[in-house]
Design an enzyme around this catalytic site. Structure first.
Site, PDB file in Angstrom:
ATOM      1  N   LYS A  89     -48.519  54.054  69.155  1.00 28.55           N
ATOM      2  CA  LYS A  89     -47.410  53.798  70.075  1.00 28.55           C
ATOM      3  C   LYS A  89     -46.240  54.754  69.860  1.00 28.55           C
ATOM      4  O   LYS A  89     -45.702  55.316  70.810  1.00 28.55           O
ATOM      5  CB  LYS A  89     -46.903  52.356  69.922  1.00 28.55           C
ATOM      6  CG  LYS A  89     -47.866  51.275  70.323  1.00 28.55           C
ATOM      7  CD  LYS A  89     -47.216  49.902  70.299  1.00 28.55           C
ATOM      8  CE  LYS A  89     -46.803  49.454  68.922  1.00 28.55           C
ATOM      9  NZ  LYS A  89     -47.926  49.261  67.996  1.00 28.55           N
ATOM     10  N   ASN A 112     -39.118  49.290  70.501  1.00 25.53           N
ATOM     11  CA  ASN A 112     -39.695  49.013  69.188  1.00 25.53           C
ATOM     12  C   ASN A 112     -39.697  50.245  68.290  1.00 25.53           C
ATOM     13  O   ASN A 112     -39.903  50.153  67.093  1.00 25.53           O
ATOM     14  CB  ASN A 112     -41.131  48.494  69.379  1.00 25.53           C
ATOM     15  CG  ASN A 112     -41.684  47.819  68.146  1.00 25.53           C
ATOM     16  OD1 ASN A 112     -41.063  46.931  67.568  1.00 25.53           O
ATOM     17  ND2 ASN A 112     -42.854  48.249  67.721  1.00 25.53           N
ATOM     18  N   HIS A 159     -52.465  41.683  63.510  1.00 23.38           N
ATOM     19  CA  HIS A 159     -51.607  40.485  63.586  1.00 23.38           C
ATOM     20  C   HIS A 159     -52.437  39.205  63.742  1.00 23.38           C
ATOM     21  O   HIS A 159     -52.023  38.269  64.444  1.00 23.38           O
ATOM     22  CB  HIS A 159     -50.617  40.607  64.754  1.00 23.38           C
ATOM     23  CG  HIS A 159     -49.722  41.798  64.659  1.00 23.38           C
ATOM     24  ND1 HIS A 159     -48.887  42.016  63.593  1.00 23.38           N
ATOM     25  CD2 HIS A 159     -49.545  42.854  65.506  1.00 23.38           C
ATOM     26  CE1 HIS A 159     -48.218  43.144  63.777  1.00 23.38           C
ATOM     27  NE2 HIS A 159     -48.603  43.676  64.918  1.00 23.38           N
TER      28      HIS A 159
END
Length: 430
Positions: A89, A112, A159
């Protein structure tokens, strides 16, 4: 207005404490029900699961629950390019920002990746672009967030300490397309089984990218050429020789960035020049130093098993020459997918952090290993285990919070210890 954090006030930042002078109430510990009964809007930090009891309590009362990304997007001027994915990302977001800037567009980059989107509202312009990295956590709480160009790079297990399943995690990523219309562009990884399956169900115009196959439309790798194909024909936009980034995964990142850049109207020639001068982002396969013939690489951002796989794959020409520093706070994902690569390419593993015993159990037969107590110890052990021409690679496959404040902090400490080692080797004691 009130600010709540479970941590005691003594652990709050001074910036947060100073809000009291602005009329903001400061409440430590779990939010009391009387507070939840009084609020009209709840802005939740991405690190707080949306299934947390206080949030569910507020939702049952009809309170709108959103995150910072959603709040900012309601006031942000201009158009948005949004990027998400398990890996890549930040590199892709940063590269797109550079492409748009070099292409003559007014652009700002955040989310982010660093600067919060709310801090970019005042500097946004009606004729400008905001390139924003967004995580699955942030996407859970969007309502009206509407990117003109949205890209999903990949979806692999990550996650799993927060999501019930891989599909639950993927569904959070998919929300990036929720408000797109036919005039928008969705950039998808054609080589990712989950991401590519979304192509037929989106309202936006779909542009795919691939390193494995020729596409009817999009960006793909053919030999050493990065090719763009549209209804008007195809052309080689650049070659792999133009890239300063290592690894096939970074070719994917460049293809995705180029697809987004073209969608924003940047000329192909400009894209090539941007890629030629672009260097790796800090903590992402960053070459740190060479010490007595041993090269050290910092990939502290490799916080998932898949990211570590990509890091190992980037050194395809160095089989058996990698000393891998692995471990930290795990995310409930298995380490078994690393087994064959570790067996083929790793001379020794240096295990650190909370998950070191689990990694030993799952990968202990794939390569020799030893445990380290600190990053300084890991760097020293890695150097001792290495031979001239070897690589000591920090690619932990874990989060950093057991030993460090963040993956950036972990990466900085690694680099500091490498430089300290270099100084000692170059200037041995008398």
């Amino acid at each position: 207005m009130a600010l709540n954090d479970r941590k005691p006030l003594s652990a709050w930042s001074q910036e947060a404490l100073d809000l009291k002078t602005e009329g903001v109430g400061l409440i430590e510990g779990d939010p009391p029900s009387w507070l939840l009964d009084q609020i009209d809007l709840l802005i939740v930090s991405p690190g707080v699961p949306t299934k947390a009891i206080p949030i569910r309590y507020a939702e049952r009362r009809g309170v709108e629950v959103i995150g910072e990304i959603e709040l900012a997007s309601r006031f942000l001027r201009g158009r948005i390019v949004a990027i998400t994915g398990t890996n890549g990302k930040t590199t892709t977001t940063t590269l797109i920002g550079e492409m748009l800037k070099d292409g003559g567009l007014n652009v700002q980059v955040g989310g982010n990746i660093g600067m919060p989107l709310v801090s970019m509202i005042d500097s946004s312009r009606e004729d400008g672009w905001t390139v924003v990295e967004v995580s699955s956590f942030q996407l859970e709480t969007i309502v009206e967030f509407h990117p003109t160009v949205a890209a999903v790079l990949n979806v692999t297990p990550n996650h799993m300490d927060r999501y019930e399943s891989l599909m639950d995690y993927a569904a959070a990523k998919h929300r990036i397309f929720m408000n797109q219309t036919a005039g928008d562009v969705a950039v998808l990884n054609a080589d990712d089984e989950i991401v590519s399956s979304w192509a037929n169900g989106l309202r936006a115009h779909v542009v795919q990218f691939s390193v494995q196959q020729k596409l009817s439309e999009g960006m793909f790798l053919r030999g050493r050429d990065l090719v763009s194909k549209t209804a008007d024909g195809e052309r080689a936009v650049m070659t792999r020789d133009d890239l300063k980034l290592q690894g096939l995964h970074n070719v994917e990142n460049v293809l995705a960035a180029a697809a987004a850049g073209l969608a924003c109207g940047v000329a192909p020639e400009s894209l090539r020049e941007t890629v030629r001068k672009f260097r790796p982002v800090e903590h992402r396969l960053e070459e740190v130093a060479e010490v007595d013939g041993v090269r050290f690489y910092n990939d502290s951002k490799a916080t998932s098993v898949d990211a570590t796989i990509k890091a190992l794959e980037a050194f395809a020409e160095d089989p058996g020459k990698i000393i891998l520093i692995l471990g930290g706070r795990g995310k409930k994902a298995p380490y078994a997918p690393l087994q064959q690569l570790v067996k083929d390419r790793v001379r020794k593993m240096i295990l650190i952090g909370e998950d070191a015993p689990i990694i030993e159990n799952e990968l202990g037969e794939a390569a020799p290993f030893e445990h380290a107590t600190t990053m300084a110890d890991a760097v020293k052990r890695g150097f001792v285990a290495a031979q001239r021409g070897d690589i000591v690679l920090l690619a932990p496959a874990c989060a950093s919070f057991d030993m460090f404040e963040s993956f950036e902090h972990r990466g900085r400490v690694f680099k500091e210890e490498v430089q300290c080692l270099k100084s000692k080797v170059q200037s041995p004691p008398n």
